[in-house]
Design an enzyme around this catalytic site. Sequence first.
Site, PDB file in Angstrom:
ATOM      1  N   ARG A 114       0.856  -1.196   0.000  1.00 18.12           N
ATOM      2  CA  ARG A 114       0.000   0.000   0.000  1.00 18.12           C
ATOM      3  C   ARG A 114       0.887   1.240   0.000  1.00 18.12           C
ATOM      4  O   ARG A 114       1.676   1.437   0.940  1.00 18.12           O
ATOM      5  CB  ARG A 114      -0.885   0.006   1.241  1.00 18.12           C
ATOM      6  CG  ARG A 114      -1.846   1.192   1.358  1.00 18.12           C
ATOM      7  CD  ARG A 114      -2.603   1.120   2.674  1.00 18.12           C
ATOM      8  NE  ARG A 114      -3.320  -0.150   2.817  1.00 18.12           N
ATOM      9  CZ  ARG A 114      -3.727  -0.641   3.985  1.00 18.12           C
ATOM     10  NH1 ARG A 114      -3.463  -0.004   5.123  1.00 18.12           N
ATOM     11  NH2 ARG A 114      -4.369  -1.792   4.033  1.00 18.12           N
ATOM     12  N   HIS A 143       2.234  -2.496   5.541  1.00 23.10           N
ATOM     13  CA  HIS A 143       1.754  -2.475   4.155  1.00 23.10           C
ATOM     14  C   HIS A 143       2.632  -1.564   3.295  1.00 23.10           C
ATOM     15  O   HIS A 143       2.932  -1.884   2.138  1.00 23.10           O
ATOM     16  CB  HIS A 143       0.310  -1.978   4.096  1.00 23.10           C
ATOM     17  CG  HIS A 143      -0.725  -3.001   4.411  1.00 23.10           C
ATOM     18  ND1 HIS A 143      -0.987  -4.074   3.596  1.00 23.10           N
ATOM     19  CD2 HIS A 143      -1.591  -3.106   5.462  1.00 23.10           C
ATOM     20  CE1 HIS A 143      -1.973  -4.795   4.116  1.00 23.10           C
ATOM     21  NE2 HIS A 143      -2.347  -4.238   5.258  1.00 23.10           N
ATOM     22  N   ASP A 150      -3.447  -8.693   3.525  1.00 23.43           N
ATOM     23  CA  ASP A 150      -4.790  -8.915   4.053  1.00 23.43           C
ATOM     24  C   ASP A 150      -5.431  -9.992   3.189  1.00 23.43           C
ATOM     25  O   ASP A 150      -5.454  -9.874   1.954  1.00 23.43           O
ATOM     26  CB  ASP A 150      -5.626  -7.642   3.972  1.00 23.43           C
ATOM     27  CG  ASP A 150      -5.064  -6.507   4.805  1.00 23.43           C
ATOM     28  OD1 ASP A 150      -4.292  -6.768   5.741  1.00 23.43           O
ATOM     29  OD2 ASP A 150      -5.407  -5.339   4.509  1.00 23.43           O
ATOM     30  N   GLU A 208      -6.977  -7.468  13.760  1.00 23.31           N
ATOM     31  CA  GLU A 208      -7.545  -7.817  12.455  1.00 23.31           C
ATOM     32  C   GLU A 208      -7.192  -9.254  12.084  1.00 23.31           C
ATOM     33  O   GLU A 208      -6.021  -9.550  11.809  1.00 23.31           O
ATOM     34  CB  GLU A 208      -7.009  -6.864  11.374  1.00 23.31           C
ATOM     35  CG  GLU A 208      -7.346  -5.398  11.605  1.00 23.31           C
ATOM     36  CD  GLU A 208      -6.688  -4.475  10.603  1.00 23.31           C
ATOM     37  OE1 GLU A 208      -7.032  -3.278  10.601  1.00 23.31           O
ATOM     38  OE2 GLU A 208      -5.824  -4.927   9.823  1.00 23.31           O
ATOM     39  N   HIS A 211      -5.186  -9.730   8.680  1.00 24.75           N
ATOM     40  CA  HIS A 211      -3.913  -9.024   8.450  1.00 24.75           C
ATOM     41  C   HIS A 211      -2.744  -9.833   9.004  1.00 24.75           C
ATOM     42  O   HIS A 211      -2.752 -10.251  10.166  1.00 24.75           O
ATOM     43  CB  HIS A 211      -3.960  -7.654   9.131  1.00 24.75           C
ATOM     44  CG  HIS A 211      -2.679  -6.874   9.014  1.00 24.75           C
ATOM     45  ND1 HIS A 211      -2.579  -5.718   8.276  1.00 24.75           N
ATOM     46  CD2 HIS A 211      -1.446  -7.080   9.558  1.00 24.75           C
ATOM     47  CE1 HIS A 211      -1.348  -5.255   8.365  1.00 24.75           C
ATOM     48  NE2 HIS A 211      -0.634  -6.078   9.136  1.00 24.75           N
TER      49      HIS A 211
END
Length: 236
Positions: A114, A143, A150, A208, A211
């Site tokens: 990301r 990320h 994910d 999460e 993740h």
Amino acid sequence: MPASISPPGPVLEADDLFRVPARLAPGALQALAGQAVMPAFAPAPRAADLVDITRVDPAIALDIRYACSRNFLGFPVYPAVRAFLQRPAALALSHARRLAGQHGYGLLVYDAYRPWHVTALFRAAVPEALHEFVGDPATGSRHNRGCAVDLTLWDLATRCVVPMPSGFDEMTPRAHVDYAGGDATARQRRDLLARIMQASGFLPLAEEWWHFDFRDWAEYPVLDLSFDAVARAERK
């Protein structure tokens, strides 16, 4: 919306979306992120070597939520359905996919590398009470280093994405890895995914279930490269 993947991958699940009332309009958030300047982070021991995970392992399926409106923001922030990881992390993910296959499951990836400015956008979009669910642009996220993924499981026989205790990006306690409520079978699948990923060199994130961080994430730099720039570098 075009399908993110095609047969023999999974049939994508129906709308399970968690939405956050954005603090700003989409255009304002994108403009803010575009103006953000990434801090000067300390040099990393390893150089970036991002690769397209589907070129490493074509059997890994994609449902890149941030390339469409099926995400917590309700609008796309990526220009294309692509998923990149640092090469050792991509190879480890391929190992995880093979382990999942031994249990009758495939891997469906929601997000991987990301760019830093997208993390800045996420942070600006959500209220402070939900900051535990988004990375901090001041420190850079895993990320941003190309070392986080994910993902979820899908059933190879039925081609259905399996139910989990929460939907992807649901910012509630149901997303926590120690959540003890809900359906027992969903919790078992969540825990199986965690065992598969940990056996392949990834670390879970407490908040999460979807993740996972590659174990060597701290050795890679925080990046703000566009997907096009990553793809060009990969072709060299």
